[in-house]
Design a protein around this motif. Structure first.
Motif, PDB file in Angstrom:
ATOM      1  N   PHE A 116      -5.357  -2.992  -1.662  1.00 37.37           N
ATOM      2  CA  PHE A 116      -5.228  -0.837  -1.446  1.00 37.37           C
ATOM      3  C   PHE A 116      -4.171  -1.124  -1.472  1.00 37.37           C
ATOM      4  O   PHE A 116      -3.755   0.452  -1.856  1.00 37.37           O
ATOM      5  CB  PHE A 116      -4.657  -1.539   0.201  1.00 37.37           C
ATOM      6  CG  PHE A 116      -5.987  -1.417   1.383  1.00 37.37           C
ATOM      7  CD1 PHE A 116      -7.026  -1.037   1.877  1.00 37.37           C
ATOM      8  CD2 PHE A 116      -5.666  -3.183   2.095  1.00 37.37           C
ATOM      9  CE1 PHE A 116      -7.860  -1.428   2.612  1.00 37.37           C
ATOM     10  CE2 PHE A 116      -6.183  -3.298   2.559  1.00 37.37           C
ATOM     11  CZ  PHE A 116      -7.705  -2.254   3.142  1.00 37.37           C
ATOM     12  N   PHE A 117      -3.280  -1.539  -2.963  1.00 32.48           N
ATOM     13  CA  PHE A 117      -2.541  -1.151  -3.797  1.00 32.48           C
ATOM     14  C   PHE A 117      -3.519   0.279  -4.840  1.00 32.48           C
ATOM     15  O   PHE A 117      -3.844  -1.034  -5.884  1.00 32.48           O
ATOM     16  CB  PHE A 117      -2.146  -2.130  -4.843  1.00 32.48           C
ATOM     17  CG  PHE A 117      -1.087  -2.325  -5.754  1.00 32.48           C
ATOM     18  CD1 PHE A 117       0.040  -1.496  -5.485  1.00 32.48           C
ATOM     19  CD2 PHE A 117      -0.685  -3.183  -7.181  1.00 32.48           C
ATOM     20  CE1 PHE A 117       1.593  -0.863  -5.793  1.00 32.48           C
ATOM     21  CE2 PHE A 117       0.051  -2.228  -7.577  1.00 32.48           C
ATOM     22  CZ  PHE A 117       0.996  -1.467  -7.312  1.00 32.48           C
ATOM     23  N   THR A 118      -3.385   0.609  -4.729  1.00 30.74           N
ATOM     24  CA  THR A 118      -4.172   1.468  -5.022  1.00 30.74           C
ATOM     25  C   THR A 118      -3.871   2.163  -6.996  1.00 30.74           C
ATOM     26  O   THR A 118      -4.817   2.037  -8.295  1.00 30.74           O
ATOM     27  CB  THR A 118      -4.070   3.502  -5.915  1.00 30.74           C
ATOM     28  OG1 THR A 118      -4.324   3.354  -4.012  1.00 30.74           O
ATOM     29  CG2 THR A 118      -4.850   4.417  -6.133  1.00 30.74           C
ATOM     30  N   PRO A 119      -2.496   1.783  -7.356  1.00 25.71           N
ATOM     31  CA  PRO A 119      -2.212   1.536  -9.306  1.00 25.71           C
ATOM     32  C   PRO A 119      -2.864   0.517 -10.017  1.00 25.71           C
ATOM     33  O   PRO A 119      -3.057   0.427 -11.127  1.00 25.71           O
ATOM     34  CB  PRO A 119      -0.964   1.401  -8.723  1.00 25.71           C
ATOM     35  CG  PRO A 119      -0.227   2.206  -7.932  1.00 25.71           C
ATOM     36  CD  PRO A 119      -1.169   1.701  -6.662  1.00 25.71           C
ATOM     37  N   ALA A 120      -3.926  -0.320  -8.501  1.00 26.60           N
ATOM     38  CA  ALA A 120      -4.196  -1.494  -9.549  1.00 26.60           C
ATOM     39  C   ALA A 120      -5.130  -1.343  -9.998  1.00 26.60           C
ATOM     40  O   ALA A 120      -6.133  -1.747 -11.044  1.00 26.60           O
ATOM     41  CB  ALA A 120      -4.276  -3.071  -8.725  1.00 26.60           C
ATOM     42  N   TYR A 121      -5.756  -0.124  -9.443  1.00 23.82           N
ATOM     43  CA  TYR A 121      -7.000   0.447 -10.006  1.00 23.82           C
ATOM     44  C   TYR A 121      -7.088   1.004 -10.840  1.00 23.82           C
ATOM     45  O   TYR A 121      -8.593   1.796 -11.573  1.00 23.82           O
ATOM     46  CB  TYR A 121      -7.691   0.764  -8.857  1.00 23.82           C
ATOM     47  CG  TYR A 121      -8.156   0.137  -7.841  1.00 23.82           C
ATOM     48  CD1 TYR A 121      -9.183  -0.513  -7.518  1.00 23.82           C
ATOM     49  CD2 TYR A 121      -7.275  -0.070  -6.940  1.00 23.82           C
ATOM     50  CE1 TYR A 121      -9.606  -1.567  -6.210  1.00 23.82           C
ATOM     51  CE2 TYR A 121      -7.826  -1.325  -5.359  1.00 23.82           C
ATOM     52  CZ  TYR A 121      -8.931  -1.830  -5.001  1.00 23.82           C
ATOM     53  OH  TYR A 121      -9.122  -2.967  -4.186  1.00 23.82           O
ATOM     54  N   ILE A 122      -6.503   1.740 -11.464  1.00 28.06           N
ATOM     55  CA  ILE A 122      -6.231   3.196 -12.467  1.00 28.06           C
ATOM     56  C   ILE A 122      -5.774   1.809 -14.107  1.00 28.06           C
ATOM     57  O   ILE A 122      -5.026   1.703 -14.467  1.00 28.06           O
ATOM     58  CB  ILE A 122      -5.100   3.461 -12.124  1.00 28.06           C
ATOM     59  CG1 ILE A 122      -5.298   4.140 -10.849  1.00 28.06           C
ATOM     60  CG2 ILE A 122      -4.071   4.433 -13.119  1.00 28.06           C
ATOM     61  CD1 ILE A 122      -4.175   5.195 -10.053  1.00 28.06           C
ATOM     62  N   ALA A 123      -6.409   2.749 -15.045  1.00 28.06           N
ATOM     63  CA  ALA A 123      -6.490   2.287 -16.237  1.00 28.06           C
ATOM     64  C   ALA A 123      -5.223   2.415 -17.002  1.00 28.06           C
ATOM     65  O   ALA A 123      -5.062   3.457 -16.707  1.00 28.06           O
ATOM     66  CB  ALA A 123      -7.919   2.134 -17.085  1.00 28.06           C
ATOM     67  N   ARG A 163       0.740  -1.102   0.185  1.00 27.41           N
ATOM     68  CA  ARG A 163      -0.491   0.059   0.153  1.00 27.41           C
ATOM     69  C   ARG A 163       1.231   0.860   0.220  1.00 27.41           C
ATOM     70  O   ARG A 163       0.382   2.346  -0.658  1.00 27.41           O
ATOM     71  CB  ARG A 163      -0.686   0.049   1.270  1.00 27.41           C
ATOM     72  CG  ARG A 163      -1.708   1.074   1.145  1.00 27.41           C
ATOM     73  CD  ARG A 163      -2.897   1.346   2.980  1.00 27.41           C
ATOM     74  NE  ARG A 163      -1.527   1.808   3.463  1.00 27.41           N
ATOM     75  CZ  ARG A 163      -1.202   3.250   4.115  1.00 27.41           C
ATOM     76  NH1 ARG A 163      -1.666   3.735   2.846  1.00 27.41           N
ATOM     77  NH2 ARG A 163      -0.595   3.421   4.887  1.00 27.41           N
ATOM     78  N   VAL A 164       1.988   1.212   0.958  1.00 24.30           N
ATOM     79  CA  VAL A 164       2.774   2.467   0.941  1.00 24.30           C
ATOM     80  C   VAL A 164       3.332   2.741  -0.862  1.00 24.30           C
ATOM     81  O   VAL A 164       3.492   3.726  -1.157  1.00 24.30           O
ATOM     82  CB  VAL A 164       3.643   1.634   1.828  1.00 24.30           C
ATOM     83  CG1 VAL A 164       4.764   4.011   2.167  1.00 24.30           C
ATOM     84  CG2 VAL A 164       2.760   1.966   3.745  1.00 24.30           C
ATOM     85  N   LEU A 165       3.661   1.707  -1.115  1.00 19.90           N
ATOM     86  CA  LEU A 165       4.327   1.397  -2.268  1.00 19.90           C
ATOM     87  C   LEU A 165       3.966   2.280  -3.491  1.00 19.90           C
ATOM     88  O   LEU A 165       4.254   3.279  -4.414  1.00 19.90           O
ATOM     89  CB  LEU A 165       5.487  -0.008  -3.228  1.00 19.90           C
ATOM     90  CG  LEU A 165       5.514   0.121  -4.050  1.00 19.90           C
ATOM     91  CD1 LEU A 165       6.388   1.021  -5.138  1.00 19.90           C
ATOM     92  CD2 LEU A 165       5.913  -1.636  -4.496  1.00 19.90           C
ATOM     93  N   GLY A 166       2.420   2.162  -3.597  1.00 21.26           N
ATOM     94  CA  GLY A 166       1.205   1.541  -4.579  1.00 21.26           C
ATOM     95  C   GLY A 166       1.113   3.699  -3.973  1.00 21.26           C
ATOM     96  O   GLY A 166       1.453   4.395  -5.093  1.00 21.26           O
ATOM     97  N   LYS A 167       1.506   4.272  -3.567  1.00 17.38           N
ATOM     98  CA  LYS A 167       0.964   5.855  -2.683  1.00 17.38           C
ATOM     99  C   LYS A 167       2.379   6.483  -3.099  1.00 17.38           C
ATOM    100  O   LYS A 167       1.971   7.775  -4.097  1.00 17.38           O
ATOM    101  CB  LYS A 167       1.104   5.938  -1.071  1.00 17.38           C
ATOM    102  CG  LYS A 167       0.209   5.913  -0.398  1.00 17.38           C
ATOM    103  CD  LYS A 167       0.287   5.972   0.950  1.00 17.38           C
ATOM    104  CE  LYS A 167       0.206   7.239   1.056  1.00 17.38           C
ATOM    105  NZ  LYS A 167       0.901   7.586   3.070  1.00 17.38           N
ATOM    106  N   THR A 168       3.960   5.765  -3.798  1.00 19.10           N
ATOM    107  CA  THR A 168       4.560   6.884  -4.859  1.00 19.10           C
ATOM    108  C   THR A 168       4.816   6.851  -6.205  1.00 19.10           C
ATOM    109  O   THR A 168       4.831   7.451  -6.596  1.00 19.10           O
ATOM    110  CB  THR A 168       5.555   6.405  -3.952  1.00 19.10           C
ATOM    111  OG1 THR A 168       6.210   4.626  -4.703  1.00 19.10           O
ATOM    112  CG2 THR A 168       5.940   6.044  -2.714  1.00 19.10           C
TER     113      THR A 168
END
Length: 278
Positions: free
Chosen positions: A81-88, A50-55
């Motif tokens: 909670f890995f935000t980049p996985a939700y981004i097209a 999750r922290v890596l994803g924020k960066t």
């Protein structure tokens, strides 16, 4: 790119333990990022993911390879909670072993994201996700980077990974237990001549052999066993990893001092620590 960089985003085992007693070493569960040869490789998806994803959120069109050693909760709980996985537009190749009861890594990640465990399913992720089942002994070639796999001694099966680029090698061996009467030759082979060995040292020998609550058979090792593996494999630097949830900063300081008396350039993994191989 002329460097091989290893960054630690989560170094704790079993459960995340944020708080005043874990500030210096960190409280997030396992996640290690490696960058070499234009490739981004991520090992395990604990809460450190999750922290890596924020960066990475501001980065467009991310291409990365995410390797899971196994699907125990502390190694996958950061994935939802890995935000980049939700981004097209982003693309992730996701690798992991099949469990003994037949669950693929895709099934294991999906199962933790269904009701009543999580409010949204994996299918809501908009990134391009490619899933790959792995077995010990396989080799993946990613441009100039190669990733070899080896079996680890852990309940319900786990994999270790050997990453090589331009003659430099880093081995990730989290969640493995040493054998009481012999070295794990599979692990020694995986770690042969490595520049860095990241090794599971969840327990001390005193904890492992405790007369009332012994830890044998729990799937984790000790720093003393890590020293033996590093010596047998002729590893250049040992990095101790997967710190027990009950080990606070002063306790880990003591362990690091002890191991450095034997292997002076050894270190305990800390969140935010970066190791670079030229």
């Amino acid at each position: 790119m002329t460097e091989f960089a290893v960054r630690f985003w989560g170094v704790r085992g079993s459960i995340a333990v944020p708080g005043a007693d874990t500030v210096r070493y960190g409280g997030n569960t396992p996640c290690v990022e490696m960058q070499a040869g234009g490739q981004r490789l991520i090992f395990d998806g604990g809460t450190g993911l999750r922290v890596l994803g924020k960066t990475l959120v501001a980065t467009k069109n991310i291409q990365a390879h995410l390797f899971f050693s196994h699907s125990h909760w502390d190694h996958i709980q950061g994935f939802p909670f890995f935000t980049p996985a939700y981004i097209a537009g982003n693309c992730f190749h996701i690798y992991g072993p099949v469990t003994y009861n037949g669950y693929s890594i895709k099934q294991s990640l999906s199962n933790q994201m269904v009701d009543p465990n999580f409010p949204v399913p994996l299918q809501i992720m908009q990134a391009d996700l490619h899933f790959h089942d792995l077995q010990a002994g396989e080799k993946i070639t990613l441009g100039e980077v190669t990733v070899e796999t080896g079996s680890l001694n852990h309940p319900n099966y786990a994999l270790g990974f050997r990453v090589t680029w331009r003659g430099k090698t880093v081995v990730y061996a989290s969640d493995t237990e040493h054998y009481p009467d012999r070295l794990d030759r599979s692990l020694v082979h995986l770690a042969r001549d490595a520049d860095i060995l990241i090794y599971d040292a969840n327990y001390t020998e005193e904890e492992y052999h405790h007369p009332v609550t012994p830890r044998q058979g729990w799937g984790h090792s000790t720093w003393q066993a890590g020293v033996q593996v590093a010596g047998a494999a002729q590893v250049k630097q040992l990095v101790l990893f997967h710190h027990d949830a009950s080990h606070d900063d002063p306790f880990l300081d003591q362990i690091e001092a002890q191991v450095q008396q034997i292997l002076p350039n050894s270190v305990l993994a800390r969140e935010g620590m970066v190791l670079q191989l030229s």
